[in-house]
Design a protein around this motif. Structure first.
Motif, short mmCIF file in Angstrom:
data_model
loop_
_atom_site.label_atom_id
_atom_site.label_comp_id
_atom_site.label_asym_id
_atom_site.label_seq_id
_atom_site.Cartn_x
_atom_site.Cartn_y
_atom_site.Cartn_z
N ALA A 17 0.59 -1.42 -0.04
CA ALA A 17 0.14 0.09 0.06
C ALA A 17 0.94 1.17 -0.05
CB ALA A 17 -1.00 -0.21 1.04
N ILE A 18 1.92 1.10 0.84
CA ILE A 18 2.73 2.48 0.88
C ILE A 18 3.52 2.58 -0.54
CG2 ILE A 18 5.05 3.31 1.61
CD1 ILE A 18 4.05 1.98 4.32
N LEU A 19 4.11 1.57 -1.24
CA LEU A 19 4.66 1.69 -2.52
C LEU A 19 3.74 2.11 -3.48
CD1 LEU A 19 7.04 -1.42 -2.29
CD2 LEU A 19 7.64 0.90 -2.11
N ILE A 20 2.45 1.64 -3.71
CA ILE A 20 1.59 1.70 -4.96
C ILE A 20 1.06 3.41 -4.58
CG2 ILE A 20 -0.59 0.77 -3.89
CD1 ILE A 20 0.46 0.58 -7.63
N ASN A 21 0.91 3.81 -3.36
CA ASN A 21 0.27 5.03 -3.19
C ASN A 21 1.24 6.12 -3.33
OD1 ASN A 21 -2.49 5.13 -2.49
ND2 ASN A 21 -1.91 3.38 -0.89
N ALA A 22 2.71 5.67 -3.13
CA ALA A 22 3.72 6.65 -3.46
C ALA A 22 3.73 6.85 -4.96
CB ALA A 22 5.03 6.21 -2.64
N PHE A 23 3.80 5.54 -5.60
CA PHE A 23 3.83 5.66 -7.05
C PHE A 23 2.78 6.39 -7.73
CE2 PHE A 23 2.99 3.93 -11.35
CZ PHE A 23 3.89 3.92 -11.79
N SER A 24 1.60 6.04 -7.24
CA SER A 24 0.42 6.83 -7.75
C SER A 24 0.34 8.43 -7.45
CB SER A 24 -0.91 6.47 -6.86
OG SER A 24 -2.03 7.27 -7.33
N PHE A 25 1.09 8.79 -6.13
CA PHE A 25 1.20 10.34 -6.10
C PHE A 25 2.08 10.70 -7.00
CE2 PHE A 25 3.13 13.83 -3.71
CZ PHE A 25 1.77 14.38 -3.13
N GLY A 26 3.24 10.23 -7.27
CA GLY A 26 4.25 10.63 -7.94
C GLY A 26 3.88 10.77 -9.62
N LEU A 27 2.89 9.81 -10.14
CA LEU A 27 2.38 9.68 -11.33
C LEU A 27 1.35 11.13 -11.50
CD1 LEU A 27 2.86 8.09 -13.71
CD2 LEU A 27 0.66 6.86 -13.05
N PHE A 28 0.69 11.40 -10.70
CA PHE A 28 -0.38 12.23 -10.57
C PHE A 28 0.41 13.78 -10.76
CE2 PHE A 28 -3.62 9.59 -10.12
CZ PHE A 28 -4.65 10.20 -10.40
N TRP A 29 1.52 13.62 -9.69
CA TRP A 29 2.55 14.86 -9.80
C TRP A 29 3.00 15.17 -11.18
CZ3 TRP A 29 8.02 15.00 -9.75
CH2 TRP A 29 8.50 16.26 -9.48
N GLN A 30 3.72 14.16 -11.59
CA GLN A 30 4.14 14.09 -12.95
C GLN A 30 3.23 14.49 -14.01
OE1 GLN A 30 3.54 11.57 -15.71
NE2 GLN A 30 5.19 13.04 -16.83
N ASP A 31 2.21 14.03 -14.16
CA ASP A 31 0.95 14.53 -15.06
C ASP A 31 0.70 16.00 -14.68
OD1 ASP A 31 -0.92 13.67 -17.25
OD2 ASP A 31 -2.41 14.19 -15.76
#
Length: 102
Positions: A17-31
């Motif tokens: 959960a920590i890893l996938i949510n950090a990845f999701s947050f970063g993906l939205f930030w990049q977008d």
């Protein structure tokens, strides 16, 4: 033995959960950054990562960066994903609790 297994599953789920949510947050930030300067991430990719468990990171990024907050049907689909995940988590917790009591 059952409690050890339950603790191992819980620890693995927490790490995931920590890893996938950090990845999701970063993906939205990049977008959000790409919205101003370059190549965007597709809405399908953003929603797919949220569906795989990154919905909390997605919501946090949407609110923090004010990104995709009024975009429909994206907003509705993200809410449906969160609802699905809450129901799934509740079922999982009840199932685990029943398994441990047996």
């Amino acid at each position: 033995m059952r409690h050890y297994l339950a603790m191992s599953i819980t620890a693995a789920a927490f790490c995931f959960a920590i890893l996938i949510n950090a990845f999701s947050f970063g993906l939205f930030w990049q977008d959000k950054r790409a919205a101003r300067t370059g190549r965007r991430t597709s809405e399908q990719a953003l929603l797919s990562v949220a569906m795989c468990g990154g919905s909390l990171g997605a919501v946090a990024a949407c609110r923090l960066f004010r990104h995709k907050t009024r975009k429909e049907p994206f907003r509705t689909l993200l809410r449906l994903i969160i609802t699905f995940q809450l129901v799934f988590a509740a079922i999982g917790i009840l199932t685990l609790h029943t398994y441990l009591d047996a």
